[in-house]
Design a protein around this motif. Structure first.
Motif, PDB file in Angstrom:
ATOM      1  N   ILE A 226       0.809  -1.226   0.000  1.00 40.79           N
ATOM      2  CA  ILE A 226       0.000   0.000   0.000  1.00 40.79           C
ATOM      3  C   ILE A 226       0.842   1.274   0.000  1.00 40.79           C
ATOM      4  O   ILE A 226       0.407   2.287  -0.519  1.00 40.79           O
ATOM      5  CB  ILE A 226      -1.026   0.079   1.163  1.00 40.79           C
ATOM      6  CG1 ILE A 226      -0.370  -0.026   2.517  1.00 40.79           C
ATOM      7  CG2 ILE A 226      -2.144  -0.909   0.970  1.00 40.79           C
ATOM      8  CD1 ILE A 226      -1.291   0.433   3.661  1.00 40.79           C
ATOM      9  N   PHE A 227       2.035   1.244   0.582  1.00 40.67           N
ATOM     10  CA  PHE A 227       2.811   2.479   0.633  1.00 40.67           C
ATOM     11  C   PHE A 227       3.483   2.788  -0.703  1.00 40.67           C
ATOM     12  O   PHE A 227       3.906   3.915  -0.934  1.00 40.67           O
ATOM     13  CB  PHE A 227       3.819   2.452   1.782  1.00 40.67           C
ATOM     14  CG  PHE A 227       3.125   2.427   3.119  1.00 40.67           C
ATOM     15  CD1 PHE A 227       2.364   3.501   3.524  1.00 40.67           C
ATOM     16  CD2 PHE A 227       3.196   1.323   3.937  1.00 40.67           C
ATOM     17  CE1 PHE A 227       1.699   3.486   4.732  1.00 40.67           C
ATOM     18  CE2 PHE A 227       2.541   1.293   5.151  1.00 40.67           C
ATOM     19  CZ  PHE A 227       1.788   2.375   5.557  1.00 40.67           C
ATOM     20  N   ALA A 228       3.584   1.786  -1.578  1.00 46.98           N
ATOM     21  CA  ALA A 228       3.999   2.076  -2.957  1.00 46.98           C
ATOM     22  C   ALA A 228       2.831   2.758  -3.666  1.00 46.98           C
ATOM     23  O   ALA A 228       3.011   3.784  -4.325  1.00 46.98           O
ATOM     24  CB  ALA A 228       4.414   0.795  -3.665  1.00 46.98           C
ATOM     25  N   ASP A 229       1.632   2.198  -3.508  1.00 42.28           N
ATOM     26  CA  ASP A 229       0.433   2.844  -4.075  1.00 42.28           C
ATOM     27  C   ASP A 229       0.344   4.303  -3.640  1.00 42.28           C
ATOM     28  O   ASP A 229       0.129   5.199  -4.451  1.00 42.28           O
ATOM     29  CB  ASP A 229      -0.836   2.141  -3.579  1.00 42.28           C
ATOM     30  CG  ASP A 229      -1.185   0.919  -4.415  1.00 42.28           C
ATOM     31  OD1 ASP A 229      -0.312   0.473  -5.189  1.00 42.28           O
ATOM     32  OD2 ASP A 229      -2.310   0.406  -4.269  1.00 42.28           O
ATOM     33  N   GLU A 230       0.496   4.521  -2.344  1.00 43.47           N
ATOM     34  CA  GLU A 230       0.321   5.889  -1.836  1.00 43.47           C
ATOM     35  C   GLU A 230       1.402   6.828  -2.345  1.00 43.47           C
ATOM     36  O   GLU A 230       1.140   8.006  -2.576  1.00 43.47           O
ATOM     37  CB  GLU A 230       0.290   5.884  -0.299  1.00 43.47           C
ATOM     38  CG  GLU A 230      -0.998   5.270   0.230  1.00 43.47           C
ATOM     39  CD  GLU A 230      -1.375   5.810   1.607  1.00 43.47           C
ATOM     40  OE1 GLU A 230      -0.854   6.860   2.019  1.00 43.47           O
ATOM     41  OE2 GLU A 230      -2.195   5.159   2.267  1.00 43.47           O
ATOM     42  N   HIS A 271      10.693 -11.100  -6.133  1.00 43.69           N
ATOM     43  CA  HIS A 271      11.237 -12.203  -5.346  1.00 43.69           C
ATOM     44  C   HIS A 271      10.179 -12.767  -4.402  1.00 43.69           C
ATOM     45  O   HIS A 271       9.744 -13.899  -4.545  1.00 43.69           O
ATOM     46  CB  HIS A 271      12.473 -11.728  -4.580  1.00 43.69           C
ATOM     47  CG  HIS A 271      13.307 -12.874  -4.079  1.00 43.69           C
ATOM     48  ND1 HIS A 271      14.142 -12.757  -3.004  1.00 43.69           N
ATOM     49  CD2 HIS A 271      13.412 -14.139  -4.515  1.00 43.69           C
ATOM     50  CE1 HIS A 271      14.733 -13.927  -2.801  1.00 43.69           C
ATOM     51  NE2 HIS A 271      14.312 -14.767  -3.702  1.00 43.69           N
ATOM     52  N   HIS A 272       9.760 -11.999  -3.433  1.00 47.39           N
ATOM     53  CA  HIS A 272       8.611 -12.392  -2.614  1.00 47.39           C
ATOM     54  C   HIS A 272       7.621 -11.259  -2.724  1.00 47.39           C
ATOM     55  O   HIS A 272       7.752 -10.251  -2.038  1.00 47.39           O
ATOM     56  CB  HIS A 272       9.009 -12.601  -1.155  1.00 47.39           C
ATOM     57  CG  HIS A 272      10.136 -13.574  -0.981  1.00 47.39           C
ATOM     58  ND1 HIS A 272      11.270 -13.279  -0.266  1.00 47.39           N
ATOM     59  CD2 HIS A 272      10.303 -14.836  -1.445  1.00 47.39           C
ATOM     60  CE1 HIS A 272      12.082 -14.335  -0.292  1.00 47.39           C
ATOM     61  NE2 HIS A 272      11.519 -15.282  -0.996  1.00 47.39           N
ATOM     62  N   HIS A 273       6.679 -11.421  -3.605  1.00 45.45           N
ATOM     63  CA  HIS A 273       5.714 -10.362  -3.874  1.00 45.45           C
ATOM     64  C   HIS A 273       5.019  -9.919  -2.582  1.00 45.45           C
ATOM     65  O   HIS A 273       4.716 -10.730  -1.713  1.00 45.45           O
ATOM     66  CB  HIS A 273       4.676 -10.872  -4.878  1.00 45.45           C
ATOM     67  CG  HIS A 273       3.584  -9.886  -5.151  1.00 45.45           C
ATOM     68  ND1 HIS A 273       2.358  -9.952  -4.537  1.00 45.45           N
ATOM     69  CD2 HIS A 273       3.555  -8.795  -5.954  1.00 45.45           C
ATOM     70  CE1 HIS A 273       1.603  -8.947  -4.968  1.00 45.45           C
ATOM     71  NE2 HIS A 273       2.307  -8.235  -5.823  1.00 45.45           N
ATOM     72  N   HIS A 274       4.818  -8.606  -2.465  1.00 44.99           N
ATOM     73  CA  HIS A 274       4.086  -8.087  -1.302  1.00 44.99           C
ATOM     74  C   HIS A 274       2.698  -7.671  -1.755  1.00 44.99           C
ATOM     75  O   HIS A 274       2.579  -6.919  -2.715  1.00 44.99           O
ATOM     76  CB  HIS A 274       4.824  -6.876  -0.716  1.00 44.99           C
ATOM     77  CG  HIS A 274       4.321  -6.487   0.637  1.00 44.99           C
ATOM     78  ND1 HIS A 274       3.105  -5.877   0.818  1.00 44.99           N
ATOM     79  CD2 HIS A 274       4.851  -6.657   1.880  1.00 44.99           C
ATOM     80  CE1 HIS A 274       2.912  -5.672   2.114  1.00 44.99           C
ATOM     81  NE2 HIS A 274       3.960  -6.121   2.780  1.00 44.99           N
ATOM     82  N   PRO A 275       1.613  -8.092  -1.137  1.00 44.35           N
ATOM     83  CA  PRO A 275       1.584  -8.872   0.094  1.00 44.35           C
ATOM     84  C   PRO A 275       1.534 -10.392  -0.097  1.00 44.35           C
ATOM     85  O   PRO A 275       1.602 -11.123   0.878  1.00 44.35           O
ATOM     86  CB  PRO A 275       0.263  -8.409   0.716  1.00 44.35           C
ATOM     87  CG  PRO A 275      -0.636  -8.140  -0.451  1.00 44.35           C
ATOM     88  CD  PRO A 275       0.276  -7.596  -1.517  1.00 44.35           C
ATOM     89  N   THR A 276       1.454 -10.914  -1.339  1.00 50.21           N
ATOM     90  CA  THR A 276       1.073 -12.331  -1.501  1.00 50.21           C
ATOM     91  C   THR A 276       2.202 -13.341  -1.276  1.00 50.21           C
ATOM     92  O   THR A 276       1.932 -14.540  -1.262  1.00 50.21           O
ATOM     93  CB  THR A 276       0.515 -12.586  -2.919  1.00 50.21           C
ATOM     94  OG1 THR A 276       1.577 -12.442  -3.849  1.00 50.21           O
ATOM     95  CG2 THR A 276      -0.607 -11.616  -3.264  1.00 50.21           C
ATOM     96  N   THR A 277       3.448 -12.904  -1.179  1.00 50.97           N
ATOM     97  CA  THR A 277       4.647 -13.745  -0.964  1.00 50.97           C
ATOM     98  C   THR A 277       5.018 -14.608  -2.183  1.00 50.97           C
ATOM     99  O   THR A 277       5.975 -15.372  -2.114  1.00 50.97           O
ATOM    100  CB  THR A 277       4.551 -14.673   0.285  1.00 50.97           C
ATOM    101  OG1 THR A 277       3.678 -15.769   0.006  1.00 50.97           O
ATOM    102  CG2 THR A 277       4.072 -13.912   1.515  1.00 50.97           C
TER     103      THR A 277
END
Lengths: 489, 489
Positions: A226-230, A271-277
């Motif tokens: 979410i902080f990338a979105d924001e 690598h580990h997608h946020h939030p889905t891992t």
């Protein structure tokens, strides 16, 4: 007593008598809350000295205030503001209604209010926090770091360097970071490619602010950090979203968008997608690299969790391949060392780094140089590598235990794909459970689920939440599962 | 050896034989600088395991590379990349020319390049730095702070608070800051009015970014603090400049502008103007407050030097008067404690604070909580007040000595008005001296003048530079004057 001398200014050219000027201004100070009910006023002689007038004028001003019932005279104790004034609100920082003090909140951000409300909760010490996937503060080598801090505190050239401007961080940490990145991630960079930031978040903000202008189109995954979105919304970007499936971002959807319109930037955690891992498959990664080289757009590659991988070998960053300087690679030292360390890095071409440094200076003239020396020392001495190795073992065990208990006791209530690494599970509740209710009921049972989540019922990732396991001891993991059983059954 | 597994991906559906796919990719890795000349390659069996192919295929790939002269086979030591390859540049972060990696530098910022070039110089330990007006690092209570850091390092609720988001700083420091501000500056605020930042610069950046949109008009003084200018330019503002004379900002010029057009924001340091050190007269302050209340615009009041006043009493901030929530008041703890402490504060209405916190989170998810506890402890225990009192005495003596020596020995070469406070003098050279040449020659004599300066020959403040005296011992002050005499005579 508030130092209100100089707040009272008298002007002989005005028609209002000096004494009345003084009393009016004292009334205003009381009304504004600068002088509070019950406060003592200066003796008439002192105030006369302070504001350079004669004492009789001040006496007249005080008489005026006495007659208006603002102040009272106490025998032998002088004047004070009356206690029983109607309750006065501080006015100085109260905007009148006509003045719009608040900028508009973009709707996409307003939708995150729920999340903010939850993650700002304060939690009593005996209750458990399941965070977004942070390292365990109990494993932070605090006392080793304090020892090094003490040693560096007497470093004169470090202290003197505070008199210059910052150029992307302490030179010693920039060089150490380049060597750490090269040996762990297969990049080939030097100190001119490195900016030290306050956490990976600042690196994202810097990259977005530098390149994205209002009205620019950008691409992120759905759901996304979410902080990338924001950060994109703050820059005035128009956000395009592409799906995430079991192989990570659906690159074909990105290609469709690229064919339709000019895209300024892509934010991705392959690598580990946020939030889905989820970790992106090799085919998708190659395809993405082809798109990066075919179309003109910047990429923020967020590799916040690179060093935490369990069974499998880590997948090298996209940034390790040829990308024509288009990838801005960001990561976090806080994740590696411990949550009290707020430090990250941004790796990019020297041209981009120069611009980032320029912008960074506007945000933060100078970094935390002392701590930068401490982290550099940890890298050079090998202490960081050892710390990563040791904690990785512990975190792998915790993940195993947590996965095992969730599968054993809650298999019918929730589902998760074991991630290839990282410090959190992405857990989807069975459709009959309402995530928000579950979070609330868990909270009432002393279990605070503060990880990122997705509520959207139309999203395949809806009704899911990140459960960070790394900061939980084995005993705490067992308690978490216990409470979840109570709440979900 | 770089961990280049996973960089080599084979695809059975391609027409290119698997062995050739492997050798091509290794060539690319060498070309990209991921595998460096002289590096050992994995044994054929290991690589076959890593990339899940059979060993014979890898042998064929290596033969291919041998025949192309990329690698060599060493008896008993396996394969390695040849040493004498033509020098290969790392390519991954090199942008091809067609891709604009650099955003445009606004012309006003480009004009500051001279300043940047100077202030980034590294200075040998035995040479003297005259900075912009920073406190003396030798007076920082480093070891007291380390003791408190050690104590707080075991504070569990502090460590656990790192698992939540930041809401403008540690609650304990927000409350302590409100009380510090109220008692020292006559404001009437509480923790809801406070944001803790990384230095006053971040406070300025946050306020500007929140309210100023591209094309908005803003007002600053001429000359002005360059990082305020750059923050406005980054936000896309159109800058209007008003003069500074012996009474500070010429408010009448501001009024003219306000009558002509909508102004979004004013940046002003009324107490000790930067760079000129002038304190605004009482009349001008009153007039400015009237304008603030009459017109709709925000004001950043930068009070970076408030606590350092010499003979005179400090002048209360504009923010201590009624201003309808329009003033955003910023200051610095680093100035008070020592240059290694990078911490400041922003004081505003709760509505503005909420928005600032939201933006701050995008820049810095969490502050330096440990250090925030340390500063809070210094405020609550009274150590900060004592430190300010003690250093203020020392700085006043240094100012006196420096002023005296400059007047005694260099009265014909330069001119300055003794400031009412602060940590720097604003010194104007006689017209026959060229400031840039003087700075260069001083540097060659081991004296590095790194303060802000104004070169503009058409500006009444041209040919002037800030000489920070606070960080210089008496002996160093004498040396500074000595070198200046050599350079100026």
């Amino acid at each position: 007593m508030p130092p209100f001398y100089h707040l009272i200014v008298t002007d002989r050219h005005l028609k209002v008598p000096i004494a009345r000027q003084i009393s009016n201004q004292i009334v205003n100070l009381i009304r504004d809350g600068v002088i509070v009910p019950g406060a003592a006023l200066p003796a008439t002689r002192s105030l006369a000295d302070l504001i350079k007038t004669n004492r009789k004028t001040v006496v007249r001003a005080y008489d005026d205030l006495l007659s208006q019932d603002w102040i009272e005279a106490l025998p032998r104790r002088g004047y004070r503001v009356k206690q029983d004034l109607p309750v006065l609100k501080p006015r100085s920082f109260q905007p009148p209604n006509k003045f719009a003090a608040v900028t508009e909140i973009p709707p996409a951000v307003a939708a995150n209010e729920d999340i903010y409300a939850l993650i700002r909760t304060t939690v009593p010490e005996h209750e458990i926090i399941v965070n977004d996937g942070m390292p365990d503060h109990r494993l932070t080598p605090v006392h080793d770091m304090l020892r090094e801090l003490r040693r560096q505190a007497d470093n004169i050239s470090l202290a003197r360097s505070m008199y210059y401007l910052d150029d992307g961080g302490a030179p010693t940490l920039k060089a150490a970071t380049a060597s750490f990145i090269n040996s762990s991630r297969g990049l080939n960079v030097n100190d001119r490619n490195v900016v030290i930031t306050r956490g990976a978040q600042m690196a994202i903000f810097l990259a977005v602010s530098l390149f994205v202008k209002p009205g620019d189109h950008v691409v992120v995954t759905d759901p996304n950090y979410i902080f990338a979105d924001e950060s994109f919304l703050h820059a005035g970007a128009i956000i395009n979203r592409v799906s995430v499936d079991a192989e990570g971002m659906v690159v074909e959807e990105l290609e469709d968008i690229l064919q339709q319109r000019k895209i300024k930037m892509l934010y991705i955690a392959p690598h580990h997608h946020h939030p889905t891992t989820v970790t992106m498959s090799a085919e998708r990664r190659l395809k993405l690299l082809q798109l990066i080289n075919k179309y003109d757009f910047y990429v923020i590659e967020d590799d916040y969790d690179y060093d935490f991988h369990h069974e499998n070998r880590p997948i090298l960053p996209l940034a390790a391949s040829g990308h024509g300087g288009k990838i801005i690679y960001v990561g976090s030292y806080g994740k590696l060392v411990g949550p009290t360390v707020r430090m990250g890095f941004l790796i990019a071409s020297p041209e981009v780094v120069n611009q980032v440094n320029r912008l960074k200076r506007l945000i933060d003239l100078k970094g935390d140089t002392l701590m930068e020396y401490v982290i550099a020392d940890m890298i050079v001495s090998g202490a960081l590598d050892r710390h990563i190795k040791n904690t990785n073992k512990i975190y792998a065990q915790r993940r195993k235990l947590f996965s095992h208990l969730l599968t054993e006791y809650l298999d019918d209530e929730l589902h998760f794909e074991p991630p290839q690494g990282g410090l959190a599970l992405w857990v989807k509740l069975a459709a009959r459970h309402d995530l928000k209710q579950v979070m609330r009921r868990a909270g009432n049972n002393g279990l605070h689920l503060l990880g990122s989540f997705c509520l959207d019922p139309d999203n395949p990732h809806g009704n899911s939440i990140r459960l960070g396991f790394a900061s939980l001891s084995d005993e705490e993991i067992a308690q978490v599962v216990e409470v979840l059983r109570t709440v979900l059954k």
